[in-house]
Design a protein around this motif. Structure first.
Motif: not given
Length: 279
Positions: A71-77, A119-129, A164-168
């Motif tokens: 999936d070329p998008s950054m969408n998470l399911y 790692k990029k998708l993890h960072c995007c998830l954290i930013a989204c939260i 996760w621990r640092r950002e949230l």
């Protein structure tokens, strides 16, 4: 709690998850018209939407997050053998809307799996939260806010726990135990399998007892006309008895969170909430 919270919206046209066995993928590729409906029946653990679950009394949501292969998008399911139709972002907004109309409530989100996340998708998830919940996220050393976010203690190296621990500012507070069995007799063994195993964990944490029954491929092949719901409903009377025997609280023998499948059935939520009268 609801086990595999988001399986009410599994995509019937979805590909099988990249983490599934080669045999499952092969069977689905060779006989999709037969195998895929069976996968759907044995992957669905809930029928209520996330809002309906919250309205029913669930306060612990089990989110299995994934990124679709190729999936070329950054969408998470969300994922449970197959992927969901709704995205993680849309679901987080749905939880926020519920929290805004119930400001005195606490919701725990257990995010895990992270299949296919870089790692990029993890960072995007954290930013989204952070963007969605903002001040509703529970800060470190604060016991109660209108939102609480939990992360499991056992984290694989590739899940970037430091981020996760640092950002949230997450404090790791959750320990889980899924019984991974189709047999309910363990609930009535002399040492009571679940409680016996929970005793090994340090007290003053959130203990999550997953009472969901789990099938394997052999069991599914032997029961092609069965389903996870049928198997669960047959076992609910035994599970109901076990639930009523539990005690909540901070002691080692106590259970704080009980997560189950098809939470709308057999007074599951009511029975768990009533345990609080024992405190």
């Amino acid at each position: 709690g609801s086990h595999d919270t988001m399986t009410y919206c599994l995509d019937k046209n979805s590909a099988v998850s990249g983490n599934e066995s080669k045999l499952v993928k092969f069977l689905n590729k060779c006989m999709p018209c037969i195998v895929h409906p069976i996968i759907m029946k044995w992957s669905t653990t809930q029928v209520l939407t996330v809002t309906e679950q919250l309205e029913a009394g669930v306060r612990y949501l089990d989110f299995r997050i994934a990124h679709k292969a190729n999936d070329p998008s950054m969408n998470l399911y969300f994922v449970h053998m197959v992927y969901t139709t709704v995205t993680v972002q849309d679901t987080l907004w749905e939880v926020l809307r519920w929290l805004e109309t119930h400001p005195q409530e606490v919701v725990i989100l257990a995010c895990r799996n992270f299949d296919g996340l870089t790692k990029k998708l993890h960072c995007c998830l954290i930013a989204c939260i952070k963007e969605i919940f903002q001040c509703k996220l529970c800060p470190r050393n604060v016991s109660m806010r209108s939102f609480f976010f939990s992360f499991f203690k056992k984290i694989k190296a590739n899940l970037h726990p430091a981020a996760w621990r640092r950002e949230l500012n997450l404090t790791v507070v959750s320990v889980e135990l899924w019984d991974n069995s189709r047999d309910t007799t363990f609930l009535f063994s002399p040492k009571e399998y679940l409680t016996h195993h929970l005793l090994i964990f340090v007290s003053e944490k959130f203990f999550v007892a997953g009472i969901n029954l789990t099938e394997n491929l052999r069991y599914i092949l032997v029961h092609p006309f069965g389903s996870l719901k049928k198997m669960t409903l047959q076992s609910l009377p035994c599970l109901k008895i076990w639930i009523k025997q539990q005690y909540p609280g901070p002691k080692k023998e106590c259970i704080n969170i009980i997560a189950g499948d098809f939470i709308e059935n057999n007074d599951f939520v009511k029975d768990v909430i009533e345990l609080n009268t024992k405190i």
